[in-house]
Design an enzyme around this catalytic site. Structure first.
Site, PDB file in Angstrom:
ATOM      1  N   ASP A   2       0.818  -1.207   0.000  1.00 57.09           N
ATOM      2  CA  ASP A   2       0.000   0.000   0.000  1.00 57.09           C
ATOM      3  C   ASP A   2       0.853   1.259   0.000  1.00 57.09           C
ATOM      4  O   ASP A   2       2.069   1.210   0.140  1.00 57.09           O
ATOM      5  CB  ASP A   2      -0.951   0.007   1.202  1.00 57.09           C
ATOM      6  CG  ASP A   2      -0.294  -0.491   2.487  1.00 57.09           C
ATOM      7  OD1 ASP A   2       0.931  -0.320   2.624  1.00 57.09           O
ATOM      8  OD2 ASP A   2      -1.004  -1.047   3.346  1.00 57.09           O
ATOM      9  N   HIS A  59      -7.601  -5.118  10.105  1.00 57.16           N
ATOM     10  CA  HIS A  59      -7.369  -4.851   8.687  1.00 57.16           C
ATOM     11  C   HIS A  59      -6.020  -5.424   8.264  1.00 57.16           C
ATOM     12  O   HIS A  59      -5.105  -5.569   9.080  1.00 57.16           O
ATOM     13  CB  HIS A  59      -7.477  -3.355   8.361  1.00 57.16           C
ATOM     14  CG  HIS A  59      -6.322  -2.509   8.820  1.00 57.16           C
ATOM     15  ND1 HIS A  59      -6.443  -1.520   9.770  1.00 57.16           N
ATOM     16  CD2 HIS A  59      -5.013  -2.483   8.447  1.00 57.16           C
ATOM     17  CE1 HIS A  59      -5.281  -0.927   9.946  1.00 57.16           C
ATOM     18  NE2 HIS A  59      -4.393  -1.504   9.166  1.00 57.16           N
ATOM     19  N   ASN A  94      -8.151  -3.190  14.207  1.00 54.12           N
ATOM     20  CA  ASN A  94      -9.492  -3.535  13.724  1.00 54.12           C
ATOM     21  C   ASN A  94      -9.447  -4.718  12.757  1.00 54.12           C
ATOM     22  O   ASN A  94     -10.404  -4.956  12.022  1.00 54.12           O
ATOM     23  CB  ASN A  94     -10.163  -2.323  13.078  1.00 54.12           C
ATOM     24  CG  ASN A  94      -9.380  -1.770  11.884  1.00 54.12           C
ATOM     25  OD1 ASN A  94      -8.359  -2.343  11.481  1.00 54.12           O
ATOM     26  ND2 ASN A  94      -9.851  -0.677  11.317  1.00 54.12           N
ATOM     27  N   GLU A 143      -9.938  -2.085   5.126  1.00 57.68           N
ATOM     28  CA  GLU A 143     -10.628  -1.796   6.372  1.00 57.68           C
ATOM     29  C   GLU A 143     -11.881  -2.664   6.529  1.00 57.68           C
ATOM     30  O   GLU A 143     -12.396  -3.205   5.552  1.00 57.68           O
ATOM     31  CB  GLU A 143     -11.030  -0.317   6.410  1.00 57.68           C
ATOM     32  CG  GLU A 143      -9.868   0.660   6.271  1.00 57.68           C
ATOM     33  CD  GLU A 143      -9.069   0.818   7.553  1.00 57.68           C
ATOM     34  OE1 GLU A 143      -9.174  -0.043   8.450  1.00 57.68           O
ATOM     35  OE2 GLU A 143      -8.328   1.812   7.661  1.00 57.68           O
TER      36      GLU A 143
END
Length: 246
Positions: free
Chosen positions: A67, A138, A136, A143
């Protein structure tokens, strides 16, 4: 899925580095999928040490990063371009022409995403993908959502991710709100995956990834469906896992 719980962050990093080194020894022209952030940082240092001490050869290796932030230039110290070059690439003998990182400054982000997937495909796919995991759950910048994003795409970062990444910036307002990320399908096509996690704040995310319901609400849970995943965590991140290998 193989789960390895190590005694420390250092041991986690060395275990991962040895697996990557083994991959390169067995296949010198391996294609690696690489991650940024604090979790893999020591792993990269261990690989640099192996390169310098016993000559681990990266000259035929190709790398694709997971990313990159949108709107930050490669020269920005908070960009993932900068991170990779200054923490890893400049200390090994990887060829610059074999390094691929999404261009967050591209004029056409959708085209950049499409072209990035095509580059991975044209290169024969990823042999070994390194992943971290967010609080979370991810992976990459995929996400929690109502669906799994398949291919490389533009993503709006969750508030929790922005807060977590704000420690790398002088001001939380400077954290980009958008990024380019490999999608779940792109990640899942990797032949082998290593998932790394350390610290007690990652324990719940690791638990969801390894034992939870497979759901886009916990993106890392999709890894349960992959045929060759090694989860390497320190004892704090693995605290909620049953029946683990030490």
């Amino acid at each position: 899925m193989r789960i390895i719980v190590t005694k420390s962050y250092d041991a986690m990093s060395m275990t991962a580095a040895k697996i990557i080194a083994g991959q390169i020894y067995l296949k010198p022209n391996s294609t690696l999928g690489l991650a940024t952030g604090s979790t893999p940082l020591l792993m990269y240092k261990k690989l640099i040490d192996i390169h310098k001490s016993i000559g681990l050869d990266f000259s035929a290796v190709t790398s694709f990063n997971l990313d990159e932030y949108i709107g930050i230039s490669p020269e920005n110290p908070e960009s993932y371009h900068y991170f990779m070059y200054n923490n890893f690439f400049k200390y090994i003998n990887i060829m610059p022409k074999n390094i691929y990182i999404p261009d967050g400054m591209a004029a056409d982000i959708n085209k950049e995403c499409h072209d990035y997937d095509q580059l991975i495909k044209n290169n024969g796919g990823i042999d070994l993908q390194v992943l971290g995991i967010g609080k979370n759950a991810h992976i990459g910048f995929n996400e929690p959502d109502i669906k799994f994003e398949t291919t490389t795409h533009k993503v709006k970062l969750d508030d929790e991710t922005i807060e977590a990444n704000s420690r790398f910036f002088a001001d939380a307002k400077q954290v980009p709100r958008y990024a380019i990320s490999m999608g779940i399908k792109t990640i899942m096509f990797a032949k082998k995956i290593i998932l790394l996690a350390n610290g007690k704040n990652k324990a719940e995310a690791v638990f969801k990834a390894v034992t939870g319901k497979i759901s886009p609400a916990a993106p890392a849970s999709i890894l349960q469906l992959h045929q060759d995943v090694i989860v390497i965590v320190d004892k704090e991140a693995g605290a909620m896992l049953p029946h683990v290998e030490n």
